[in-house]
Design an enzyme around this catalytic site. Sequence first.
Site, short mmCIF file in Angstrom:
data_model
loop_
_atom_site.label_atom_id
_atom_site.label_comp_id
_atom_site.label_asym_id
_atom_site.label_seq_id
_atom_site.Cartn_x
_atom_site.Cartn_y
_atom_site.Cartn_z
CE LYS A 239 -3.69 -1.97 2.93
NZ LYS A 239 -4.86 -1.76 2.10
NE ARG A 313 -11.24 -9.85 -1.17
CZ ARG A 313 -11.61 -8.89 -2.03
NH1 ARG A 313 -12.05 -9.23 -3.23
NH2 ARG A 313 -11.55 -7.63 -1.69
#
Length: 464
Positions: A239, A313
């Site tokens: 990120k 996820r």
Amino acid sequence: MRDCLVRKSDVSRSTPIIAVTEAGLPELLDELGDAAKSWCGVNDFTAKASTFQLVPGLSGEGAAVLFAVEETGLPHSFALGGLANALPEGDYHLADGFPDQEQAALGFALSAYAFGRYLSTPGKKRRLAVDADVDLDRLHIVLDGVQLARDLINTPANDLGPEELVAAIQSLFKDHGGSGRIIAGGDLLDENFPMVHAVGRASSRAPRLADFSWGREGDPKVTLVGKGVIFDTGGLNIKPGSSMALMKKDMGGAANVLGLASMIMAANLAVRLRVIVPCVENSISGNAFRPGDILPSRKGLTVEIGNTDAEGRLVLADALALADEETPDLLVDMATLTGAARVALGPDLPPFYTHDDELAEDIAVMAEAANDPLWRMPLWQPYMKYLDSKVADINHINTSGAGFAGSVTAALFLSRFVENTGSWVHFDIFGWTPIDKPGKPAGGEAQGIRCLFDLISERYAGAQ
């Protein structure tokens, strides 16, 4: 937070908070006397909704707080929270006739929260004394759950790693007579949690999965699954700094699940509670999982990795597959999963996904009543094709190239790992309040769990 709500009978002296409307202000000031009238004039207090004014009491004795409401009642459920950090230190009570006293008290207490673990100077203390007909015991249960969630989210990752998070889970269940187990490091592979292991293996702090239960075997099974990514660098798809700044909150799903579990156990609800939390740090090292890798899963599906920054996820999928094997009556998962959810609905309105229309309707009704905003989004099956992979059973991100429907496709991915449970609902929460507002101080936030506590309390009220 619970300490700021007390019974009137336990307080020797307190300052009244009087509800007043714009139309009713002149009459009230006539009752309070010239000193109060003069004080309001000097401070230009006209009783505009949600504003307040501290005034001398009748004949100059004591004091009172005038709090402006609308003709129909409180401007919004937690409006009184604006006083929690604005009034002078001391004890207060709601005067006779104050509207929506229980919601007003909850708003006051929620606003009084402060994360003081790293502060050397304690904050000011203001307490609200409530009438005997306010269900203070239930308010304390709710406030304790919210505080647990907020405290965990606000704790930085240097003090809250996978080991510390599972320790918090273990401590919570021990306090309520529950039990469970923790699977760590290489044992995750031995016990068939390959995606939990893959996401967490690059960190110097070993990944873990906590699986704890509480309650009687014969009661309805309620299983809560929370995303416990204690910090998310993005992995090899690292990120940028601006996106990494708040990643201590990436375990917000786990924190909220634990807050809800705290409420359920403290209220002794007639359910068989199970909490499953994969606890990992998505870090970077030579053994980090990579874009293009194909991972096995507990479910047996192979998963192509499209982006290592979509790690939540993956760990949830293994945890959901475990939960689904038991076929609980209600399966809830909570996760700070996608930025797409925030683009669609902002930070204060988490989306939820379920195939169960009756459950969705109950959630919507309870959310509105509890002032715990939630919004149903569709598990739109035509978008499942966006998860197609040419080399594995499924890709875990949208492969269409357009980047559409990010929150929907994440929910669809998770749905592939739940096939036995009839009532499953997924919450894509933000877990954070960007700016102070009544009932919601800036920082870590509990979202959806007050609603879910009410729903579970009502749905299984008759369980034996």
